[in-house]
Design a protein around this motif. Structure first.
Motif, PDB file in Angstrom:
ATOM      1  N   THR A  78     -10.871  -4.349  -8.566  1.00  0.00           N
ATOM      2  CA  THR A  78     -10.348  -5.347  -7.637  1.00  0.00           C
ATOM      3  C   THR A  78      -9.809  -6.562  -8.381  1.00  0.00           C
ATOM      4  O   THR A  78      -8.740  -7.084  -8.057  1.00  0.00           O
ATOM      5  N   LEU A  81      -6.468  -5.250 -10.127  1.00  0.00           N
ATOM      6  CA  LEU A  81      -5.376  -4.818  -9.256  1.00  0.00           C
ATOM      7  C   LEU A  81      -4.917  -5.893  -8.277  1.00  0.00           C
ATOM      8  O   LEU A  81      -3.821  -5.804  -7.720  1.00  0.00           O
ATOM      9  N   LEU A  82      -5.768  -6.903  -8.058  1.00  0.00           N
ATOM     10  CA  LEU A  82      -5.417  -7.964  -7.115  1.00  0.00           C
ATOM     11  C   LEU A  82      -5.505  -9.324  -7.808  1.00  0.00           C
ATOM     12  O   LEU A  82      -6.383 -10.144  -7.501  1.00  0.00           O
ATOM     13  N   VAL A  97     -13.684  -7.431  -0.013  1.00  0.00           N
ATOM     14  CA  VAL A  97     -13.057  -6.162  -0.386  1.00  0.00           C
ATOM     15  C   VAL A  97     -14.106  -5.095  -0.691  1.00  0.00           C
ATOM     16  O   VAL A  97     -14.011  -3.953  -0.229  1.00  0.00           O
ATOM     17  N   LYS A 167      -6.739   2.810  -6.510  1.00  0.00           N
ATOM     18  CA  LYS A 167      -5.795   1.804  -6.008  1.00  0.00           C
ATOM     19  C   LYS A 167      -5.745   1.794  -4.483  1.00  0.00           C
ATOM     20  O   LYS A 167      -5.687   0.721  -3.857  1.00  0.00           O
ATOM     21  N   GLN A 168      -5.785   2.962  -3.880  1.00  0.00           N
ATOM     22  CA  GLN A 168      -5.729   3.038  -2.416  1.00  0.00           C
ATOM     23  C   GLN A 168      -6.938   2.337  -1.799  1.00  0.00           C
ATOM     24  O   GLN A 168      -6.808   1.566  -0.846  1.00  0.00           O
ATOM     25  N   VAL A 170      -8.775  -0.031  -3.048  1.00  0.00           N
ATOM     26  CA  VAL A 170      -8.699  -1.474  -3.272  1.00  0.00           C
ATOM     27  C   VAL A 170      -7.640  -2.111  -2.380  1.00  0.00           C
ATOM     28  O   VAL A 170      -7.905  -3.102  -1.677  1.00  0.00           O
ATOM     29  N   TYR A 171      -6.434  -1.563  -2.387  1.00  0.00           N
ATOM     30  CA  TYR A 171      -5.347  -2.171  -1.632  1.00  0.00           C
ATOM     31  C   TYR A 171      -5.579  -2.083  -0.122  1.00  0.00           C
ATOM     32  O   TYR A 171      -5.340  -3.051   0.614  1.00  0.00           O
ATOM     33  N   TYR A 174      -8.227  -4.610   0.962  1.00  0.00           N
ATOM     34  CA  TYR A 174      -7.755  -5.998   0.952  1.00  0.00           C
ATOM     35  C   TYR A 174      -6.818  -6.269   2.124  1.00  0.00           C
ATOM     36  O   TYR A 174      -7.041  -7.191   2.910  1.00  0.00           O
ATOM     37  N   TRP A 175      -5.783  -5.447   2.266  1.00  0.00           N
ATOM     38  CA  TRP A 175      -4.738  -5.743   3.236  1.00  0.00           C
ATOM     39  C   TRP A 175      -5.125  -5.418   4.666  1.00  0.00           C
ATOM     40  O   TRP A 175      -4.455  -5.878   5.604  1.00  0.00           O
ATOM     41  N   THR A 180      -5.845 -11.777   5.150  1.00  0.00           N
ATOM     42  CA  THR A 180      -4.784 -11.634   4.144  1.00  0.00           C
ATOM     43  C   THR A 180      -3.393 -11.696   4.753  1.00  0.00           C
ATOM     44  O   THR A 180      -2.400 -11.727   4.020  1.00  0.00           O
TER      45      THR A 180
END
Length: 218
Positions: A78, A81-82, A97, A167-168, A170-171, A174-175, A180
């Motif tokens: 996290t 990647l962010l 997250v 990545k999936q 984490v993203y 978050y989103w 956000t």
């Protein structure tokens, strides 16, 4: 997005979709061979090299589904990647997250959860010899961690899959959080605003049932 069991489960399956698309036998065989190969390549020092300062770091009591090592892998992922610090985007301190990832993990089917767990362990430990970092992913500095993700995004199918899965998670985690959205002027899914009921993921069409074109018949 208003959270519901259906939307939460869909988000979890979306994050794990790259793993689900793999043949389970192929993945487990590759993961086992990869783990064995790591131990052989590193020799007797592998057990020492894979030790990490995070091994002694506690995990919040609220975490129910992630293992100790998985929690710290996603914590580091996290951060890497962010990199939102110093930007208009919502700070990580304001978005849970890791709690979102933990909840999504708990919604995966048992067989898929087991495969994801094996993949996460492989991704973390492979850094000991992949690129000859001599340490696990959780201990890489920012530049090395970014390079590690980049290298796996161009690797063989298992590497690309694990790179995508992490990545999936984490993203998506978050989103999906409404906190956000304001910095990017997003006012939420239209399905929420218009009161459209969630119907799940539509299946792909059965190609064998579709009319054949002239090209397909020849």
């Amino acid at each position: 997005m208003t959270s519901s069991p259906e939307s939460d489960r869909a988000a979890a399956h979306q994050a794990a979709a790259p793993m689900a698309a793999l043949s389970r036998r192929r993945f487990l065989k590759t993961a086992l061979l990869g783990s064995a190969g790591l131990a052989v390549l590193a020799g007797g020092t592998f057990a020492v090299l894979r030790r990490s300062p995070v091994d002694s770091m506690a995990v919040p009591d609220s975490i129910r589904h992630l293992s100790h090592s998985e929690y710290h892998l996603f914590r580091r992922a996290t951060e890497v990647l962010l990199p939102v610090a110093g930007t208009p985007l919502t700070p990580l301190s304001e978005v849970p997250v890791l709690a979102h990832i933990d909840a999504m993990m708990g919604l995966l089917p048992a067989h898929l959860r087991k495969d994801v767990s094996a993949g996460l362990a492989l991704f973390d430990n492979a850094a000991v010899v992949s690129g000859w970092h001599g340490r696990r992913f959780v201990d890489l500095d920012d530049n090395a961690a970014v390079a590690y993700f980049d290298r796996w995004s161009r690797g063989h199918v298992i590497q690309r899959t694990l790179n995508a899965v992490i990545k999936q998670f984490v993203y998506v985690s978050y989103w999906r959080d409404p906190k956000t959205w304001p910095p990017v002027d997003f006012d939420g899914p239209v399905s929420d605003r218009w009161g459209i009921a969630y119907l799940g993921n539509a299946p792909l069409p059965d190609e064998s049932a579709l009319p054949q074109t002239v090209e397909n018949r020849t």
